[in-house]
Design a protein around this motif. Structure first.
Motif, PDB file in Angstrom:
ATOM      1  N   GLY A 142      19.612  10.864   8.891  1.00  0.00           N
ATOM      2  CA  GLY A 142      18.982  11.014   7.579  1.00  0.00           C
ATOM      3  C   GLY A 142      17.541  11.486   7.624  1.00  0.00           C
ATOM      4  N   LEU A 143      17.113  12.079   8.751  1.00  0.00           N
ATOM      5  CA  LEU A 143      15.710  12.470   8.891  1.00  0.00           C
ATOM      6  C   LEU A 143      15.291  13.489   7.838  1.00  0.00           C
ATOM      7  N   ASP A 144      16.184  14.430   7.505  1.00  0.00           N
ATOM      8  CA  ASP A 144      15.832  15.441   6.505  1.00  0.00           C
ATOM      9  C   ASP A 144      15.576  14.798   5.152  1.00  0.00           C
ATOM     10  N   ARG A 145      16.400  13.825   4.774  1.00  0.00           N
ATOM     11  CA  ARG A 145      16.203  13.131   3.504  1.00  0.00           C
ATOM     12  C   ARG A 145      14.932  12.279   3.551  1.00  0.00           C
ATOM     13  N   PHE A 146      14.703  11.636   4.695  1.00  0.00           N
ATOM     14  CA  PHE A 146      13.503  10.819   4.882  1.00  0.00           C
ATOM     15  C   PHE A 146      12.250  11.674   4.689  1.00  0.00           C
ATOM     16  N   LYS A 147      12.205  12.832   5.355  1.00  0.00           N
ATOM     17  CA  LYS A 147      11.040  13.702   5.260  1.00  0.00           C
ATOM     18  C   LYS A 147      10.841  14.218   3.845  1.00  0.00           C
ATOM     19  N   ASP A 148      11.927  14.577   3.183  1.00  0.00           N
ATOM     20  CA  ASP A 148      11.835  15.102   1.826  1.00  0.00           C
ATOM     21  C   ASP A 148      11.256  14.062   0.876  1.00  0.00           C
ATOM     22  N   ALA A 149      11.770  12.831   0.953  1.00  0.00           N
ATOM     23  CA  ALA A 149      11.282  11.770   0.071  1.00  0.00           C
ATOM     24  C   ALA A 149       9.823  11.443   0.358  1.00  0.00           C
ATOM     25  N   TYR A 150       9.462  11.403   1.627  1.00  0.00           N
ATOM     26  CA  TYR A 150       8.082  11.057   1.992  1.00  0.00           C
ATOM     27  C   TYR A 150       7.116  12.136   1.504  1.00  0.00           C
ATOM     28  N   ALA A 151       7.478  13.407   1.674  1.00  0.00           N
ATOM     29  CA  ALA A 151       6.609  14.502   1.234  1.00  0.00           C
ATOM     30  C   ALA A 151       6.437  14.495  -0.280  1.00  0.00           C
ATOM     31  N   LYS A 152       7.515  14.253  -1.004  1.00  0.00           N
ATOM     32  CA  LYS A 152       7.414  14.177  -2.458  1.00  0.00           C
ATOM     33  C   LYS A 152       6.530  13.005  -2.869  1.00  0.00           C
ATOM     34  N   GLY A 153       6.660  11.885  -2.168  1.00  0.00           N
ATOM     35  CA  GLY A 153       5.845  10.721  -2.484  1.00  0.00           C
ATOM     36  C   GLY A 153       4.367  10.971  -2.277  1.00  0.00           C
ATOM     37  N   LEU A 154       4.022  11.672  -1.209  1.00  0.00           N
ATOM     38  CA  LEU A 154       2.616  11.996  -0.953  1.00  0.00           C
ATOM     39  C   LEU A 154       2.038  12.831  -2.082  1.00  0.00           C
ATOM     40  N   ALA A 155       2.851  13.732  -2.630  1.00  0.00           N
ATOM     41  CA  ALA A 155       2.369  14.604  -3.697  1.00  0.00           C
ATOM     42  C   ALA A 155       2.299  13.908  -5.048  1.00  0.00           C
ATOM     43  N   LEU A 156       3.150  12.916  -5.258  1.00  0.00           N
ATOM     44  CA  LEU A 156       3.253  12.286  -6.580  1.00  0.00           C
ATOM     45  C   LEU A 156       2.504  10.972  -6.713  1.00  0.00           C
ATOM     46  N   ILE A 157       2.352  10.247  -5.623  1.00  0.00           N
ATOM     47  CA  ILE A 157       1.832   8.881  -5.686  1.00  0.00           C
ATOM     48  C   ILE A 157       0.433   8.841  -5.092  1.00  0.00           C
ATOM     49  N   PRO A 158      -0.577   8.421  -5.869  1.00  0.00           N
ATOM     50  CA  PRO A 158      -1.955   8.357  -5.356  1.00  0.00           C
ATOM     51  C   PRO A 158      -2.149   7.163  -4.438  1.00  0.00           C
ATOM     52  N   GLU A 159      -3.202   7.205  -3.674  1.00  0.00           N
ATOM     53  CA  GLU A 159      -3.485   6.124  -2.721  1.00  0.00           C
ATOM     54  C   GLU A 159      -3.742   4.801  -3.433  1.00  0.00           C
ATOM     55  N   GLY A 160      -4.262   4.846  -4.646  1.00  0.00           N
ATOM     56  CA  GLY A 160      -4.587   3.606  -5.353  1.00  0.00           C
ATOM     57  C   GLY A 160      -3.434   3.031  -6.144  1.00  0.00           C
ATOM     58  N   ILE A 161      -2.212   3.353  -5.739  1.00  0.00           N
ATOM     59  CA  ILE A 161      -1.039   2.876  -6.488  1.00  0.00           C
ATOM     60  C   ILE A 161      -1.016   1.364  -6.563  1.00  0.00           C
ATOM     61  N   GLU A 162      -0.631   0.833  -7.720  1.00  0.00           N
ATOM     62  CA  GLU A 162      -0.490  -0.615  -7.895  1.00  0.00           C
ATOM     63  C   GLU A 162       0.940  -1.009  -7.592  1.00  0.00           C
ATOM     64  N   ILE A 163       1.122  -1.862  -6.619  1.00  0.00           N
ATOM     65  CA  ILE A 163       2.456  -2.280  -6.193  1.00  0.00           C
ATOM     66  C   ILE A 163       2.681  -3.744  -6.552  1.00  0.00           C
ATOM     67  N   ASP A 198       0.850  -1.180   0.000  1.00  0.00           N
ATOM     68  CA  ASP A 198       0.000   0.000   0.000  1.00  0.00           C
ATOM     69  C   ASP A 198       0.893   1.239   0.000  1.00  0.00           C
ATOM     70  N   ARG A 199       0.292   2.399  -0.249  1.00  0.00           N
ATOM     71  CA  ARG A 199       1.098   3.613  -0.415  1.00  0.00           C
ATOM     72  C   ARG A 199       1.894   3.960   0.832  1.00  0.00           C
ATOM     73  N   ASP A 200       1.293   3.855   2.009  1.00  0.00           N
ATOM     74  CA  ASP A 200       2.001   4.251   3.228  1.00  0.00           C
ATOM     75  C   ASP A 200       3.298   3.472   3.407  1.00  0.00           C
ATOM     76  N   MET A 201       3.226   2.156   3.240  1.00  0.00           N
ATOM     77  CA  MET A 201       4.424   1.342   3.458  1.00  0.00           C
ATOM     78  C   MET A 201       5.401   1.460   2.280  1.00  0.00           C
ATOM     79  N   LEU A 202       4.863   1.703   1.090  1.00  0.00           N
ATOM     80  CA  LEU A 202       5.746   1.966  -0.049  1.00  0.00           C
ATOM     81  C   LEU A 202       6.565   3.224   0.203  1.00  0.00           C
TER      82      LEU A 202
END
Length: 375
Positions: A354-375, A220-224
């Motif tokens: 690496g918290l700054d990198r973690f937060k940056d990647a997670y925020a970008k993912g929320l904006a780019l990846i929809p909840e219905g992503i196929e994994i 699912d998106r959260d764990m991805l």
């Protein structure tokens, strides 16, 4: 409309539906190939040609039904079919059986719209749709067409990665079965990382990360996003690697700060001389310490203590990452719901590295990846 023109329009609609379903089949074959790459030869899943035939038939039917909803005049007019209409038919074919079910649930509203003025459909709104308002009979055929055709923001195919259709929201169309479907492609994941991250590394290793998540029921998106942000924080090059020497792990000899008797070595469960270098960080998640190698290896059924270097094999590294996430799944999900990314990071890393990198990647993912992503 003359019979020959009618048949030509229906045939074109069906063929476009087959194109959409064919694209979905290609994506499925790519995912099947990636999955089989992680399995033993005798456990690989085989492809059945009969399923391809059935899928194409479903796509043809979905394309024809979509054309009926849009209006056949949009396919058989003197100017020919607009690109937006053809893309809408292909999208209907891509959705396949889901689109057909959505069409049948809306058929009364569509037919009512053609000949009534102001009487609402008596069919209750679907219980599976969150954004779709109840259909009313006041809609004209042109409005039905505008609602059906998705305003496509991107429709491209990358042969190297088999990137699939990226479409905009179906809320504007009112057809929940035409909701946008986004595939997890290397190009999409690269946008969560820095430009220096080699795309080749993402292409080579992403299938193993996704396979690991699927194998532990974390698709699912959260764990991805948790997995990708963790990789960004730990190994920004998107490759399983050895921990490098630094002031945090080395004083005089390599990794001597991890040795038994040291504060860090004690926390890592290192008990024998040489454990510091032997059980240094490895993999996507930088698995570190005898305790972690023993516990995670036992859970996975792999002897990581006897052969710790296995943690850098892409397939095993993907499973280790997923196993680590699965062990803390409930706490991680609670932290994400609370928007406490610092806690989510600490649950994996034990600190804030690496918290700054973690937060940056997670925020970008929320904006780019929809909840219905196929994994």
């Amino acid at each position: 409309m003359q019979p020959t023109v009618l048949l030509s329009a229906l045939l074109l609609a069906g063929l476009m539906g087959m194109v959409g379903q064919g694209a979905r089949t290609v994506v499925g074959l790519k995912k099947l190939h990636d999955f089989n790459a992680t399995q033993a030869p005798d456990q690989a899943t085989t492809f059945l040609a009969s399923r391809l035939v059935i899928s194409l038939i479903i796509g043809f039917i979905a394309g024809v039904l979509a054309a009926l909803a849009v209006g056949l005049d949009k396919l058989a007019g003197p100017a020919g079919a607009a690109v937006e209409v053809l893309l809408g038919l292909a999208a209907a074919g891509y959705a396949g059986a889901d689109f057909i079910e959505g069409f049948m649930s809306k058929a009364p509203a569509i037919t009512g719209g053609a000949g009534t003025t102001g009487t609402a459909s008596t069919e209750p709104p679907s219980t599976t749709t969150k954004t779709e308002p109840p259909a009313t009979g006041a809609s004209q055929p042109s409005e039905q067409a505008d609602r059906l055709i998705m305003q496509t923001s991107q429709l491209s195919t990358e042969i190297a990665s088999l990137q699939s259709v990226l479409a905009t929201s179906a809320a504007a169309s009112g057809w929940s079965s035409l909701s946008a479907v986004t595939q997890v492609t290397p190009e999409l994941v690269a946008r969560l990382f820095v430009p220096a991250t080699p795309l080749a590394n993402i292409r080579n290793n992403l299938p193993h990360v996704l396979a690991g998540l699927r194998s532990y029921g974390l698709a699912d998106r959260d764990m991805l996003l948790m997995a990708l942000a963790t990789i960004r924080a730990e190994t920004e090059g998107f490759a399983p690697i050895d921990e490098m020497k630094s002031k945090y792990n080395t004083d005089k000899a390599p990794f001597d700060l991890y040795e038994p008797g040291t504060p860090i070595g004690k926390r890592l469960g290192n008990t024998q001389a040489g454990d510091g270098a032997l059980f240094k960080g490895r993999g996507f998640i930088q698995l570190t310490g005898r305790d972690n190698y023993t516990r995670i290896g036992t859970q996975m059924g792999i002897d990581l203590v006897a052969q710790p270097a296995q943690a850098n094999q892409p397939r095993i590294a993907g499973l280790i990452l997923a196993q680590f996430l699965a062990n803390k799944e409930d706490a991680i999900r609670a932290a994400l719901v609370a928007d406490d990314l610092a806690l989510a990071r600490k649950l994996i890393n034990g600190g804030s590295h690496g918290l700054d990198r973690f937060k940056d990647a997670y925020a970008k993912g929320l904006a780019l990846i929809p909840e219905g992503i196929e994994i």
